[in-house]
Enzyme design. Structure first.
Site, PDB file in Angstrom:
ATOM      1  CE  LYS A 194      -4.233   1.616   0.274  1.00  0.00           C
ATOM      2  NZ  LYS A 194      -5.084   1.660  -0.909  1.00  0.00           N
ATOM      3  CG  ASP A 254      -8.485 -16.848   5.028  1.00  0.00           C
ATOM      4  OD1 ASP A 254      -7.559 -17.679   5.054  1.00  0.00           O
ATOM      5  OD2 ASP A 254      -9.272 -16.667   5.972  1.00  0.00           O
TER       6      ASP A 254
END
Ligand code: NAD
Length: 370
Positions: A194, A254
């Site tokens: 980021k 995930d």
């Protein structure tokens, strides 16, 4: 051809629930690999999790740690179950066995492949045209640093602080894992950060780019984490290896595993060294299915052993550098799925339903058959 007759030692920690039954099938596949490639693997079983609490009073007894220390790699099943859920949280099998194992052996790199075999495309929540001819994405996640562990951490009634810290050294070592893994695959790394908002992300991007210079054969791309979360469902086939820090990797691994649609198919690896996949020197790692001990189906010949068998395949590839053995296992699974054999969790119309032991022995036979 892998036929140097060297012997490798594997600590086998089957654990609880479906652990022992799926481990038995991985062991049958390992025996098939020994036959086909003239290799020898010494298996050293040890108790872990609930069974270790019952037998030794602790989820990770010292003798189990010693067995792992003496081994070249650890094949782990799963731990936990209702029988031990009333224990204090810090004594419960998962917390008291897996976390200390990761810490004791400095397992800083977590590798989770999200593989969709073309035969199981319908299990994915994504449309078949998005999946195409199957999918194989590897998420490489830094496991011991980042915002989960950074200091200071604090909490008052109205304010909570977590700190995202990464050092150059931490970023370098996980980057090497990703680039070396990419060399064994399709030669592409997408690094996630980021950097548009976080200083930490700027450093991450700089260091990954520097490390990439040592891997001119691997293509590097960078992506902001929010875009990566979107791209994973829009066009997952653009990815080969996804390299992430701890928190972004937690979330994206995930997401990547969910798009495969079946927990019983997902292996994982945790490594303590950057030089993965070397035949010269085994690399210590712990390999385990992504799912848990599945007490709801344990002992009923219902569990899918493929996650455990793929964990074994990863062990052979990443810890021992036995790429051909890895491929042989992958091809064997593909051919058994091609023939229509399925456990209940991946069953679909027109296929043939079999149990844990049956599909395991078919995969072992296919490894021997070539
Ligand atoms: P789980 O992953 O054990 O089960 C979730 C669901 O997936 C269940 O319906 C189960 O039957 C199914 N499933 C999982 N693996 C399967 C397989 N190989 N084949 C077919 N179906 C499969 O998660 P849970 O129910 O939340 O947890 C059960 C126990 O496992 C708990 O005690 C938990 O603490 C423990 N656990 C252990 C680990 C580990 O050992 N690493 C990881 C997660 C959970």
């Amino acid at each position: 051809m892998v036929s140097d007759m060297r012997s490798y030692t594997i600590a086998v920690l089957a654990g609880d629930g479906i652990g022992p039954e799926v481990m038995q099938q991985a062991d049958a596949v390992l025996a098939a690999v020994e036959d086909r490639f003239t290799l020898t693997f010494e298996r050293r079983p040890a108790d872990v999790g609930g069974i270790a609490i019952d037998n030794h009073g602790h989820a990770l007894p010292q003798q189990t740690i010693d067995t792992c220390r003496e081994a070249d790699a650890v094949l782990f099943g799963s731990v936990g179950g209702p029988r031990w859920e009333s224990l204090p949280p810090d004594q419960q099998p998962e917390r008291a066995a897996l976390l200390p194992l990761r810490k004791t052996f400095g397992l800083f790199a977590n590798l989770r492949p999200a593989i969709i075999f073309p035969q199981l495309r319908s299990a994915s929540p994504l449309k078949p045209e998005v999946i195409g001819e199957g999918l194989d994405v590897l998420v490489v996640r830094e496991l011991t640093g980042g915002i989960y562990f950074g200091e200071p951490k604090s909490r008052t009634a109205d304010r909570a602080v977590d700190t995202m810290v990464y050092t150059r050294r931490e970023i370098e070592r996980i980057s090497h894992v990703a680039f070396q893994a990419a060399r064994k695959r399709n030669g592409r790394v997408t690094s996630i950060d980021k950097a548009n908002v976080l200083a930490n992300g700027v450093l991450w991007r700089e260091v990954v780019t520097e490390v990439a210079a040592g891997y001119p054969d691997v293509e590097l791309g960078h992506m902001y984490v929010d875009n990566a979360a979107m791209q994973l469902v829009r066009n997952p086939r653009q990815f080969d290896v996804i390299l992430c820090g701890n928190m972004f990797g937690d979330i994206l691994s995930d997401e990547a595993s969910m798009i495969t649609g079946s927990l019983g198919m997902l292996p994982s690896a945790s490594l303590s060294s950057s030089s993965v996949g070397s035949t010269a020197q085994p690399v210590f790692g712990l390999y385990e299915p992504s799912g848990g001990s599945a007490p709801d189906i344990a002992g009923r010949d219902l569990a899918n052993p493929i996650a455990q068998i793929l964990s074994l395949a990863m062990l052979l590839q990443y810890s021992f550098g036995l790429d051909e053995a890895y491929e042989a296992i992958l091809n064997a699974i593909t051919s058994v799925l091609d023939d229509g054999w399925r456990t209940a969790d991946i069953m679909s119309d027109g296929c043939r339903l079999v149990g844990t032991a049956d599909i395991g022995s078919r995969i072992a036979a296919a490894v021997r058959d070539r």
